[in-house]
Design a protein around this motif. Structure first.
Motif, PDB file in Angstrom:
ATOM      1  N   GLU A 163     -63.698 -13.428  -2.049  1.00 49.34           N
ATOM      2  CA  GLU A 163     -62.288 -13.315  -1.672  1.00 49.34           C
ATOM      3  C   GLU A 163     -61.378 -13.260  -2.892  1.00 49.34           C
ATOM      4  O   GLU A 163     -60.354 -12.560  -2.876  1.00 49.34           O
ATOM      5  CB  GLU A 163     -61.898 -14.483  -0.757  1.00 49.34           C
ATOM      6  N   PHE A 164     -61.740 -13.959  -3.952  1.00 57.16           N
ATOM      7  CA  PHE A 164     -60.926 -13.906  -5.165  1.00 57.16           C
ATOM      8  C   PHE A 164     -61.042 -12.528  -5.813  1.00 57.16           C
ATOM      9  O   PHE A 164     -60.075 -12.048  -6.420  1.00 57.16           O
ATOM     10  CB  PHE A 164     -61.338 -15.006  -6.135  1.00 57.16           C
ATOM     11  N   ALA A 165     -62.204 -11.890  -5.682  1.00 54.77           N
ATOM     12  CA  ALA A 165     -62.343 -10.513  -6.178  1.00 54.77           C
ATOM     13  C   ALA A 165     -61.422  -9.573  -5.404  1.00 54.77           C
ATOM     14  O   ALA A 165     -60.825  -8.657  -5.980  1.00 54.77           O
ATOM     15  CB  ALA A 165     -63.796 -10.062  -6.078  1.00 54.77           C
ATOM     16  N   HIS A 166     -61.295  -9.790  -4.096  1.00 56.30           N
ATOM     17  CA  HIS A 166     -60.341  -8.996  -3.312  1.00 56.30           C
ATOM     18  C   HIS A 166     -58.929  -9.175  -3.866  1.00 56.30           C
ATOM     19  O   HIS A 166     -58.151  -8.205  -3.943  1.00 56.30           O
ATOM     20  CB  HIS A 166     -60.358  -9.428  -1.847  1.00 56.30           C
ATOM     21  N   LYS A 167     -58.567 -10.403  -4.225  1.00 52.49           N
ATOM     22  CA  LYS A 167     -57.229 -10.649  -4.766  1.00 52.49           C
ATOM     23  C   LYS A 167     -57.009  -9.869  -6.063  1.00 52.49           C
ATOM     24  O   LYS A 167     -55.920  -9.332  -6.302  1.00 52.49           O
ATOM     25  CB  LYS A 167     -57.027 -12.149  -5.001  1.00 52.49           C
ATOM     26  N   LEU A 168     -58.029  -9.800  -6.894  1.00 52.68           N
ATOM     27  CA  LEU A 168     -57.913  -9.017  -8.132  1.00 52.68           C
ATOM     28  C   LEU A 168     -57.757  -7.535  -7.800  1.00 52.68           C
ATOM     29  O   LEU A 168     -56.966  -6.829  -8.427  1.00 52.68           O
ATOM     30  CB  LEU A 168     -59.153  -9.232  -9.001  1.00 52.68           C
ATOM     31  N   ASP A 169     -58.500  -7.074  -6.809  1.00 52.44           N
ATOM     32  CA  ASP A 169     -58.449  -5.679  -6.388  1.00 52.44           C
ATOM     33  C   ASP A 169     -57.089  -5.321  -5.796  1.00 52.44           C
ATOM     34  O   ASP A 169     -56.643  -4.160  -5.858  1.00 52.44           O
ATOM     35  CB  ASP A 169     -59.556  -5.432  -5.353  1.00 52.44           C
ATOM     36  N   MET A 170     -56.404  -6.314  -5.215  1.00 50.53           N
ATOM     37  CA  MET A 170     -55.124  -6.075  -4.557  1.00 50.53           C
ATOM     38  C   MET A 170     -53.938  -6.036  -5.526  1.00 50.53           C
ATOM     39  O   MET A 170     -52.823  -5.695  -5.120  1.00 50.53           O
ATOM     40  CB  MET A 170     -54.860  -7.171  -3.519  1.00 50.53           C
ATOM     41  N   ILE A 171     -54.156  -6.374  -6.783  1.00 51.05           N
ATOM     42  CA  ILE A 171     -53.038  -6.417  -7.732  1.00 51.05           C
ATOM     43  C   ILE A 171     -52.354  -5.061  -7.828  1.00 51.05           C
ATOM     44  O   ILE A 171     -51.125  -4.974  -7.964  1.00 51.05           O
ATOM     45  CB  ILE A 171     -53.537  -6.883  -9.124  1.00 51.05           C
ATOM     46  N   ASN A 172     -53.138  -3.991  -7.741  1.00 53.63           N
ATOM     47  CA  ASN A 172     -52.544  -2.650  -7.881  1.00 53.63           C
ATOM     48  C   ASN A 172     -52.577  -1.858  -6.585  1.00 53.63           C
ATOM     49  O   ASN A 172     -52.562  -0.634  -6.589  1.00 53.63           O
ATOM     50  CB  ASN A 172     -53.246  -1.872  -8.997  1.00 53.63           C
ATOM     51  N   GLY A 173     -52.610  -2.576  -5.443  1.00 55.55           N
ATOM     52  CA  GLY A 173     -52.562  -1.889  -4.157  1.00 55.55           C
ATOM     53  C   GLY A 173     -53.637  -2.353  -3.212  1.00 55.55           C
ATOM     54  O   GLY A 173     -54.227  -3.418  -3.398  1.00 55.55           O
ATOM     55  N   ALA A 174     -53.895  -1.571  -2.178  1.00 55.58           N
ATOM     56  CA  ALA A 174     -54.903  -1.933  -1.181  1.00 55.58           C
ATOM     57  C   ALA A 174     -56.268  -2.076  -1.847  1.00 55.58           C
ATOM     58  O   ALA A 174     -56.572  -1.354  -2.803  1.00 55.58           O
ATOM     59  CB  ALA A 174     -54.964  -0.871  -0.092  1.00 55.58           C
ATOM     60  N   PRO A 175     -57.095  -3.011  -1.349  1.00 57.24           N
ATOM     61  CA  PRO A 175     -58.409  -3.216  -1.964  1.00 57.24           C
ATOM     62  C   PRO A 175     -59.328  -2.020  -1.746  1.00 57.24           C
ATOM     63  O   PRO A 175     -59.791  -1.769  -0.641  1.00 57.24           O
ATOM     64  CB  PRO A 175     -58.943  -4.470  -1.246  1.00 57.24           C
ATOM     65  N   ASP A 176     -59.574  -1.285  -2.832  1.00 57.60           N
ATOM     66  CA  ASP A 176     -60.343  -0.049  -2.739  1.00 57.60           C
ATOM     67  C   ASP A 176     -61.489   0.008  -3.741  1.00 57.60           C
ATOM     68  O   ASP A 176     -62.134   1.050  -3.895  1.00 57.60           O
ATOM     69  CB  ASP A 176     -59.422   1.158  -2.949  1.00 57.60           C
ATOM     70  N   GLY A 177     -61.734  -1.112  -4.414  1.00 57.27           N
ATOM     71  CA  GLY A 177     -62.795  -1.120  -5.413  1.00 57.27           C
ATOM     72  C   GLY A 177     -62.335  -0.694  -6.793  1.00 57.27           C
ATOM     73  O   GLY A 177     -63.160  -0.552  -7.705  1.00 57.27           O
ATOM     74  N   LEU A 178     -61.028  -0.496  -6.971  1.00 57.02           N
ATOM     75  CA  LEU A 178     -60.492  -0.094  -8.267  1.00 57.02           C
ATOM     76  C   LEU A 178     -59.380  -1.064  -8.676  1.00 57.02           C
ATOM     77  O   LEU A 178     -58.201  -0.795  -8.468  1.00 57.02           O
ATOM     78  CB  LEU A 178     -59.952   1.336  -8.218  1.00 57.02           C
ATOM     79  N   PRO A 179     -59.744  -2.220  -9.243  1.00 54.94           N
ATOM     80  CA  PRO A 179     -58.728  -3.166  -9.714  1.00 54.94           C
ATOM     81  C   PRO A 179     -58.040  -2.608 -10.956  1.00 54.94           C
ATOM     82  O   PRO A 179     -58.487  -1.590 -11.507  1.00 54.94           O
ATOM     83  CB  PRO A 179     -59.568  -4.406 -10.055  1.00 54.94           C
ATOM     84  N   PRO A 180     -56.970  -3.243 -11.406  1.00 60.59           N
ATOM     85  CA  PRO A 180     -56.310  -2.750 -12.620  1.00 60.59           C
ATOM     86  C   PRO A 180     -57.222  -2.911 -13.828  1.00 60.59           C
ATOM     87  O   PRO A 180     -57.596  -4.027 -14.197  1.00 60.59           O
ATOM     88  CB  PRO A 180     -55.055  -3.633 -12.723  1.00 60.59           C
ATOM     89  N   LEU A 181     -57.592  -1.804 -14.434  1.00 60.92           N
ATOM     90  CA  LEU A 181     -58.512  -1.837 -15.566  1.00 60.92           C
ATOM     91  C   LEU A 181     -57.769  -2.174 -16.858  1.00 60.92           C
ATOM     92  O   LEU A 181     -56.569  -1.930 -16.987  1.00 60.92           O
ATOM     93  CB  LEU A 181     -59.225  -0.497 -15.696  1.00 60.92           C
ATOM     94  N   HIS A 182     -58.498  -2.724 -17.815  1.00 63.20           N
ATOM     95  CA  HIS A 182     -57.905  -3.110 -19.090  1.00 63.20           C
ATOM     96  C   HIS A 182     -57.686  -1.887 -19.978  1.00 63.20           C
ATOM     97  O   HIS A 182     -58.394  -0.872 -19.841  1.00 63.20           O
ATOM     98  CB  HIS A 182     -58.814  -4.103 -19.810  1.00 63.20           C
ATOM     99  N   PRO A 183     -56.734  -1.980 -20.898  1.00 67.61           N
ATOM    100  CA  PRO A 183     -56.584  -0.907 -21.878  1.00 67.61           C
ATOM    101  C   PRO A 183     -57.912  -0.683 -22.608  1.00 67.61           C
ATOM    102  O   PRO A 183     -58.588  -1.634 -23.005  1.00 67.61           O
ATOM    103  CB  PRO A 183     -55.512  -1.454 -22.836  1.00 67.61           C
ATOM    104  N   GLY A 184     -58.251   0.559 -22.749  1.00 65.89           N
ATOM    105  CA  GLY A 184     -59.518   0.886 -23.407  1.00 65.89           C
ATOM    106  C   GLY A 184     -60.653   1.148 -22.437  1.00 65.89           C
ATOM    107  O   GLY A 184     -61.655   1.768 -22.811  1.00 65.89           O
TER     108      GLY A 184
END
Length: 229
Positions: free
Chosen positions: A113-134
């Motif tokens: 569930e916490f992974a879902h929260k990370l995934d939701m930072i940039n929108g609906a949970p789609d398996g693409l969380p906000p990636l780091h620079p680089g």
């Protein structure tokens, strides 16, 4: 790492609000148990990755979630689904206390569930969380989509053979529901059984290691080497 996890968990407990449901009273030990698991994914990211939500609701056991689903003909079907956890976009995170204590062997509802929260930072949970620079977005998508497509096919073949075949899959078949669920399920395995993810989907393991800024497999191997001495 343990000392930093303890410090991060303490900061998490100070920032979040726990509420019991269905008569459950959440005590300090329960809060620590959930915080330690939930903070592991952000050990090298920082607590600010959980800044956009506050409340954690804990049920004593699995709980019922009302669902709506539209079929291909446009008819909306309403039904109840039994769940062990749920993450609301911009809202609370809900957990079953019983399932929170069942962590191990690739299963960890808290990390899920916490992974879902990370995934939701940039929108609906789609398996693409906000990636780091680089980090390379295309490399992430290729690794995740390739692993998801392969896993979906493996689940479909196992379903045709029956429940025993499903139980023998190295990763929870629930991950075949949706790419967002696959990200959450594979994140559970990444921390609980990193050797499984590294062996089954090495490209995805490498991307997860970049995103979480951790290498659980190397950590486990180092711990095993230390014990053997």
């Amino acid at each position: 790492d343990l000392a930093r996890l303890q410090s991060l968990s303490e900061a998490f407990l100070a920032a979040k609000q726990f509420s019991g449901a269905a008569g459950l009273e959440v005590d300090d030990a329960m809060g620590v148990h959930i915080a330690a698991q939930g903070c592991l994914p952000i050990l090298n990211l920082g607590l600010e990755w959980y800044d956009d939500w506050v409340e954690i609701i804990v049920y004593p056991d699995e709980f019922v979630v009302p669902r709506q689903e539209m079929d291909p003909d446009g008819v909306v079907h309403e039904y109840d689904e039994v769940a062990a956890g749920q993450a609301w976009d911009g809202g609370p995170l809900i957990l079953s206390w019983q399932d929170s204590q069942m962590a191990g062997d690739g299963y960890n509802v808290v990390i899920h569930e916490f992974a879902h929260k990370l995934d939701m930072i940039n929108g609906a949970p789609d398996g693409l969380p906000p990636l780091h620079p680089g980090m390379d977005r295309e490399a992430w998508v290729v690794a995740l989509d390739g692993a998801y497509d392969d896993f979906l096919a493996r689940v479909e073949r196992a379903e045709a053979r029956g429940d025993e075949a499903l139980e023998q899959l190295p990763i929870d078949p629930y991950g075949a529901e949706h790419p967002g669920e696959f990200f959450a399920v594979v994140s559970e395995s990444f921390f609980e059984q990193p050797q499984v993810v590294a062996a089954e989907y090495p490209a995805l393991y490498a991307q997860l290691a970049l995103f979480y800024r951790q290498d659980p497999l190397a950590r486990a191997q180092a711990a095993g080497s230390s014990r053997s001495r």
